[in-house]
Design an enzyme around this catalytic site. Structure first.
Site, short mmCIF file in Angstrom:
data_model
loop_
_atom_site.label_atom_id
_atom_site.label_comp_id
_atom_site.label_asym_id
_atom_site.label_seq_id
_atom_site.Cartn_x
_atom_site.Cartn_y
_atom_site.Cartn_z
N ASP A 115 0.78 -1.24 0.00
CA ASP A 115 0.00 0.00 0.00
C ASP A 115 0.81 1.29 0.00
OD1 ASP A 115 1.11 -0.02 2.49
OD2 ASP A 115 -0.76 -0.16 3.61
N GLU A 133 -0.36 -9.06 -0.85
CA GLU A 133 -1.02 -8.44 0.32
C GLU A 133 -2.18 -7.54 -0.16
OE1 GLU A 133 0.33 -5.33 3.29
OE2 GLU A 133 1.06 -7.10 4.34
N GLU A 155 -2.33 5.07 2.67
CA GLU A 155 -2.20 3.65 2.32
C GLU A 155 -3.53 3.01 1.90
OE1 GLU A 155 -0.88 5.02 5.07
OE2 GLU A 155 1.27 4.83 4.75
N HIS A 189 5.17 5.90 13.55
CA HIS A 189 5.63 6.71 12.41
C HIS A 189 4.53 7.15 11.47
CE1 HIS A 189 5.02 3.73 9.19
NE2 HIS A 189 5.31 2.83 10.09
N ARG A 209 1.68 8.72 9.18
CA ARG A 209 1.34 10.12 8.85
C ARG A 209 0.17 10.65 9.68
NH1 ARG A 209 4.13 9.67 4.19
NH2 ARG A 209 4.71 11.67 3.27
N HIS A 258 11.85 5.71 13.50
CA HIS A 258 11.82 5.72 12.04
C HIS A 258 12.81 6.80 11.58
CE1 HIS A 258 10.17 6.42 8.03
NE2 HIS A 258 9.46 5.32 8.14
#
Ligand code: UD1
Ligand code: UDP
Length: 374
Positions: A98, A120, A134, A211, A213, A244
């Protein structure tokens, strides 16, 4: 018979982890001529994965820039992939999951009328901003794909509801379990000095990552404040937080958690260190997608700092709890888990719903039989 040319495309750490087993399976096949193109949307975080799984890219677009925007990743990945496709002329292009690279790969393939395989596939929240971006990257990739490798029956059901032809959907398990089992079965001593120095017998250990967004800014502040309260109150609790590489997160994290002696803020770990650390942790506290799949396979309870998850199988199995990003909620959920052995054991012993470590071979077998018959 002439071999079928397959181009695998990925660009970030989790895609590399989850596609390494697929690359190995394709290399072992007599039917395919596989090549790998990395966009390198992530640089050092992806490179460490390639090293661990001994994977070499045939094409490296090297697109990562500090503070890159979503559109700039798309633009650079799309134009770079055009050249790769022109050079290799694959029949099939494989993408995973994604990310921006995933969608750019699928779109580049579509523009060239290549077959597209999506590994996936089918995970959904049906909320276009959770996870952002995503959810939409995965959805749009699914619209373009010809072969859909769903990790679970539930993901396959989502695809069927979207009128994807059932014969193009394969339930394979998640390839992350293939990668994880490979790595945890290797004898290992921590490479990273900070980990060598930690006393894992001294008390509970929370392995934390954050991490996403959606969590940048205020949610991350609240997450860190909740964790700060926990270490202040529980005198033997240790928190290990491999950050990250994205610099946008660092100020917040260091300001709130930076000066506590039992909070270890460390650079991203290589996948070997990370999995072996997860195996020794008491609880995993995360907003990551992949950790929701890995930790249950290591019998670790996972508290997920999101409002929604596209991986509800972990919730149903009882290995995962959604705790959002509210400071008080995180504090109380972690505390309950640490203090109540019954709750802890129920989560730790619930079955892992994400696969048996044979997903990559299933994907390869399906593709072999499909292309041998067409
Ligand atoms: C990306 C994916 C996200 C995935 C996550 C996994 C998109 C839009 N986002 O988010 O879906 O869950 O990866 O981690 O595709 N950076 C480095 N070195 C690295 C990697 C990143 O310095 O090895 C820094 C760079 O400044 C870069 C920034 O992190 O600009 C952000 O990277 P980016 O790939 O844009 O976003 P992620 O938040 O990592
Ligand atoms: N991981 C790693 N080193 C770290 C943190 C995570 O190797 O320091 C691995 C982790 O085991 C998992 C993957 O990276 O397989 C998760 O990646 P990330 O959290 O970046 O992305 P997401 O899962 O949210 O897409």
């Amino acid at each position: 018979m002439e071999k079928i040319k397959v181009l695998t495309v990925f660009g970030t750490r989790p895609e590399a982890i989850k596609m390494a087993p697929v690359l190995k399976a394709l290399e072992g096949s007599q039917v395919f001529e596989p090549r790998l193109a990395v966009t390198a949307q992530h640089r050092e975080m992806m490179d460490q994965v390639l090293d661990i799984f001994k994977v070499q890219a045939d094409y490296d677009l090297d697109i990562m820039r500090p503070g890159q925007s979503l559109s700039s990743i798309m633009v650079r990945a799309l134009s770079g992939l055009e050249e790769v496709i022109a050079d290799f002329s694959p029949r099939l292009l494989l993408v995973h999951g994604d990310t921006a690279t995933t969608f750019a790969g699928a779109l580049a393939a579509y523009y060239h009328k290549l077959d597209i395989g999506h590994v996936e596939a089918g995970l959904r929240t049906y909320d276009k901003y959770q996870p952002f971006p995503e959810e939409i990257n995965r959805h749009l990739t699914g619209v373009l794909a010809d072969h859909h490798f769903a990790p679970t029956e539930r993901a396959a059901a989502n695809l069927r509801e979207e009128r994807i032809p059932p014969e193009r959907i394969q339930v394979t398990g998640n390839t992350i379990i293939d990668a994880l089992l490979d790595v945890v079965e290797r004898p290992h001593e921590f490479n990273r000095e900070e980990l060598q120095e930690i006393d894992f017998q001294a008390g509970p250990v929370i392995l934390m990552t954050a991490h996403r967004r959606e969590n940048w800014g205020t949610p991350l502040e609240k997450i860190c404040s909740g964790v700060r309260r926990l270490v202040e109150e529980i005198s033997d609790l240790q928190v290990i937080y491999p950050l990250h590489a994205n610099p946008i997160l660092r100020d917040t994290v260091f300001t709130i958690l930076g000066k506590h002696p039992r909070v270890h803020l460390i650079e991203p770990l290589d996948y070997l260190d990370f999995c072996h650390l997860m195996a020794r942790a008491t609880i995993v506290l995360t907003d990551s997608g992949g950790l929701q799949e890995e930790a249950p396979a290591l019998d670790k309870p996972v508290l997920v700092m999101r409002e929604k998850t596209e991986r509800p199988e972990g919730l149903d199995a009882g290995t995962v709890r959604l705790v959002g990003t509210d400071e008080n909620r995180i504090y109380s959920e972690v505390k309950a888990l640490l203090e109540n052995e019954e709750i802890y054991q129920a989560m730790a012993s619930a079955p892992n719903p994400f696969g048996d470590g044979k997903a990559a071979q299933r994907i390869c077998n399906y593709l072999e039989s499909f292309y041998l018959c067409t």
